[in-house]
Design an enzyme around this catalytic site. Sequence first.
Site, PDB file in Angstrom:
ATOM      1  N   GLN A 192       0.863  -1.193   0.000  1.00  0.00           N
ATOM      2  CA  GLN A 192       0.000   0.000   0.000  1.00  0.00           C
ATOM      3  C   GLN A 192       0.896   1.239   0.000  1.00  0.00           C
ATOM      4  OE1 GLN A 192      -3.291  -0.288   2.886  1.00  0.00           O
ATOM      5  NE2 GLN A 192      -2.685  -2.416   3.226  1.00  0.00           N
ATOM      6  N   LYS A 296      -0.071  -8.342 -16.821  1.00  0.00           N
ATOM      7  CA  LYS A 296      -1.259  -8.946 -16.211  1.00  0.00           C
ATOM      8  C   LYS A 296      -2.326  -7.886 -15.957  1.00  0.00           C
ATOM      9  CE  LYS A 296       0.786  -8.651 -11.573  1.00  0.00           C
ATOM     10  NZ  LYS A 296       1.308  -9.413 -10.435  1.00  0.00           N
ATOM     11  N   GLY A 329      -1.067 -17.137  -6.806  1.00  0.00           N
ATOM     12  CA  GLY A 329      -1.919 -17.189  -7.989  1.00  0.00           C
ATOM     13  C   GLY A 329      -1.231 -16.617  -9.216  1.00  0.00           C
TER      14      GLY A 329
END
Length: 416
Positions: A192, A296, A329
């Site tokens: 973040q 991506k 993932g």
Amino acid sequence: MRNTSSKAFSTSSAFQGQNNQKWNNNTKFASLAAATLGLSSAAAVALCDTNKDPTTNTESYIQATSPELLLKQAPSELTAEEERLEEAALKAKKHGGGLKLFSGNGNMGLSLEIAKILGINLGKATVGQFADGEVNVQIHENVRGKDVYIIQPTCPPVNNNLMELLLMVSTLNRASARRITVVIPYYGYARQDRKMQARVPISAADVARLLEAMGVDRVIAVDLHCGQIQGFFGPRVPVDNLDGGIVGLDHFGSKDLHNPVIVSPDAGGVYRAKKFKEGLTHRYEMKDIGLAMIIKQRARAGTVDKMDLVGDVADCDCIIVDDMIDTAGTICKAAAVLKEKGARRVFAFASHGLLSGPGIQRIAKSKMEECVILNTIPSSPQREANEKLVVLSVAPLLAQTIFNIHAKKSISALFK
């Protein structure tokens, strides 16, 4: 006898007639005498020997030397290798006089390994919790005027480890430590680092402000998620962002790679992949190492919707280089895309293996031959049972960095 000055005992031959005591010329006797007098290394004692003056043909007893010189002249029973190690230990000890090493509960195994490499013990401290869950910190040894290093990654449980780190820094400052350096192998809240949408915090900057408010003097981190996190600290708190990829170079350099290609799993990691490629080229003289990138598109945080490959990986051994693996993932889907494009073998390297949720199972079922991570985050039985996971130690790099900082030596020299 004072320990701050040398003394020489002198007598003439006339006095010798009244006192027939003679000093033995044996070096063992001299060493024993020096030890018996209890002199410090700064003191020098005069141990007398019989000398004849050729002009007057009289004997005098004047000779001044030090215990260190006598010990050097004494016959040594150590081998050449043991003497070399002894000299190295004494040299290192000169720089370790004011160094104190403490650890929280974030990664005790890594802390013990670093302490062992440095040749010192971890400082005595209590870092636990009260019955209501509040963090309890107490330092059990004197740190006044010392250079203190705290090893504490802010890995899961993130908030507990972060609070331990903040309270340890506060405790040591109140105990009058001279300088406090925090070693954060994994910097939590690093993802973040900017506002991607409205009404969200910049948590990486807020954590930096908390550490700075507690009185940190220096920060050592390994592969920060974004380099600009160094700028979240003020100019009075220097940040050393160590490149964890240097630990993985030796591992992959020893493999028989065929047409190696370094792959970045996203656009932001191209610089990291490029540095890894340059390291392999320079250290192992590997020619024609390729560079590829995967673009991506995320549907939401932690979920990848689509992946596109930029570069050619046909009949190549691919190494996916990233800073962290969370749920695995992205990296598992990237390995599948590379295999579809004709890659021969697919490896992965990441400095931080969070492996949250189904991460370990995904890696076990992935198309990857091997997934290499560093021990910045403590291991678990599930990780050790996964045959595709290889854990390398970052302790030698961190120990050498701590030593260089304490000895006022260069850190950039470690990465050349």
